[in-house]
Scaffold this motif. Sequence first.
Motif, PDB file in Angstrom:
ATOM      1  N   SER A  45       1.075   4.060  11.694  1.00  0.00           N
ATOM      2  CA  SER A  45       2.436   4.612  11.723  1.00  0.00           C
ATOM      3  C   SER A  45       2.555   5.915  10.948  1.00  0.00           C
ATOM      4  CB  SER A  45       3.435   3.592  11.157  1.00  0.00           C
ATOM      5  OG  SER A  45       3.137   3.323   9.790  1.00  0.00           O
ATOM      6  N   LEU A  46       1.561   6.223  10.112  1.00  0.00           N
ATOM      7  CA  LEU A  46       1.552   7.493   9.372  1.00  0.00           C
ATOM      8  C   LEU A  46       0.100   7.952   9.218  1.00  0.00           C
ATOM      9  CD1 LEU A  46       3.352   9.588   7.976  1.00  0.00           C
ATOM     10  CD2 LEU A  46       3.029   8.332   5.854  1.00  0.00           C
ATOM     11  N   PHE A  49      -0.248  12.617   6.102  1.00  0.00           N
ATOM     12  CA  PHE A  49       0.922  12.904   5.287  1.00  0.00           C
ATOM     13  C   PHE A  49       0.615  14.100   4.392  1.00  0.00           C
ATOM     14  CE2 PHE A  49      -1.491   9.679   3.062  1.00  0.00           C
ATOM     15  CZ  PHE A  49      -1.445  10.040   1.723  1.00  0.00           C
ATOM     16  N   GLU A  57       3.345  12.282  -2.516  1.00  0.00           N
ATOM     17  CA  GLU A  57       3.723  12.371  -1.103  1.00  0.00           C
ATOM     18  C   GLU A  57       5.095  13.032  -0.989  1.00  0.00           C
ATOM     19  OE1 GLU A  57       4.564   9.230   2.540  1.00  0.00           O
ATOM     20  OE2 GLU A  57       3.409   8.581   0.803  1.00  0.00           O
ATOM     21  N   GLU A  59       8.183  12.942   0.740  1.00  0.00           N
ATOM     22  CA  GLU A  59       8.813  11.899   1.550  1.00  0.00           C
ATOM     23  C   GLU A  59       9.519  12.416   2.801  1.00  0.00           C
ATOM     24  OE1 GLU A  59       9.325   8.398   3.028  1.00  0.00           O
ATOM     25  OE2 GLU A  59       8.149   8.715   1.209  1.00  0.00           O
ATOM     26  N   PRO A  60      10.293  13.515   2.751  1.00  0.00           N
ATOM     27  CA  PRO A  60      10.940  13.977   3.991  1.00  0.00           C
ATOM     28  C   PRO A  60       9.923  14.346   5.081  1.00  0.00           C
ATOM     29  CG  PRO A  60      11.883  15.090   2.094  1.00  0.00           C
ATOM     30  CD  PRO A  60      10.705  14.308   1.600  1.00  0.00           C
ATOM     31  N   SER A  62       6.917  12.960   5.362  1.00  0.00           N
ATOM     32  CA  SER A  62       6.358  11.687   5.836  1.00  0.00           C
ATOM     33  C   SER A  62       7.299  11.002   6.811  1.00  0.00           C
ATOM     34  CB  SER A  62       6.065  10.760   4.648  1.00  0.00           C
ATOM     35  OG  SER A  62       5.006  11.271   3.884  1.00  0.00           O
ATOM     36  N   ARG A  63       8.598  11.041   6.527  1.00  0.00           N
ATOM     37  CA  ARG A  63       9.555  10.436   7.464  1.00  0.00           C
ATOM     38  C   ARG A  63       9.459  11.107   8.832  1.00  0.00           C
ATOM     39  NH1 ARG A  63      13.184  10.437   3.019  1.00  0.00           N
ATOM     40  NH2 ARG A  63      14.222  12.273   3.861  1.00  0.00           N
ATOM     41  N   TYR A  64       9.379  12.444   8.825  1.00  0.00           N
ATOM     42  CA  TYR A  64       9.290  13.181  10.085  1.00  0.00           C
ATOM     43  C   TYR A  64       7.984  12.847  10.812  1.00  0.00           C
ATOM     44  CZ  TYR A  64       8.916  16.903  13.457  1.00  0.00           C
ATOM     45  OH  TYR A  64       8.754  17.601  14.620  1.00  0.00           O
ATOM     46  N   ARG A  66       6.133  10.227  10.504  1.00  0.00           N
ATOM     47  CA  ARG A  66       6.168   8.825  10.942  1.00  0.00           C
ATOM     48  C   ARG A  66       6.953   8.713  12.250  1.00  0.00           C
ATOM     49  NH1 ARG A  66       8.192   6.887   6.681  1.00  0.00           N
ATOM     50  NH2 ARG A  66       6.205   6.569   5.644  1.00  0.00           N
ATOM     51  N   ASP A  67       8.114   9.376  12.302  1.00  0.00           N
ATOM     52  CA  ASP A  67       8.902   9.362  13.547  1.00  0.00           C
ATOM     53  C   ASP A  67       8.103   9.960  14.697  1.00  0.00           C
ATOM     54  OD1 ASP A  67      11.020   8.188  12.259  1.00  0.00           O
ATOM     55  OD2 ASP A  67      12.209  10.031  12.121  1.00  0.00           O
TER      56      ASP A  67
END
Length: 169
Positions: A45-46, A49, A57, A59-60, A62-64, A66-67
């Motif tokens: 899923s990631l 990163f 990490e 985080e913003p 990583s969220r992108y 991951r999506d």
Amino acid sequence: MFLLVGAEDLGMSSFHGMSSVHRDLMDGRGQLPSVGEVVKGSRPSLPWFVVDAAGREIEPVSRYLRDLALGDASALTGRSYGYDLLRWFRGLWAVDVGWEQATEAEMTAMVGWLRTAPNPQRRRSHPNSMPAGVINPQSPQVSPLLLTYHIVTGRLNSGRTARKSVRPQ
């Protein structure tokens, strides 16, 4: 009581509130800090990163990413986007602006830097070599840029004259 301070007193120019660091980046004179990196992840899923100078990490990002991965994009697409986002964060770190506070001034500085900074991929070692972005002429695929190059110059990479053909409209 208000104290009037000039933009120059704050290290800013009067050119749209840009600092000298912004202008140097925009004109290709500044350097992005060589901090942070793109790291291979251990989860599907990631798969990639981005970390900051301290190895934390971001985080913003990583969220992108991951999506992106969960949206069925290739892991290598995520890696490529990770490097693009690392470059963006390096630009923000260079001008000392957090990503939440980024404005048009930071985007302008970054776009200017991308257009003017030295890029070894743009260098051509031989004056008659193909322009950057053209695929290998021995490849069976033909890019539109390669076709345009042949039509405009009338030459193939080897110096032979290309046949000019008319494509139906």
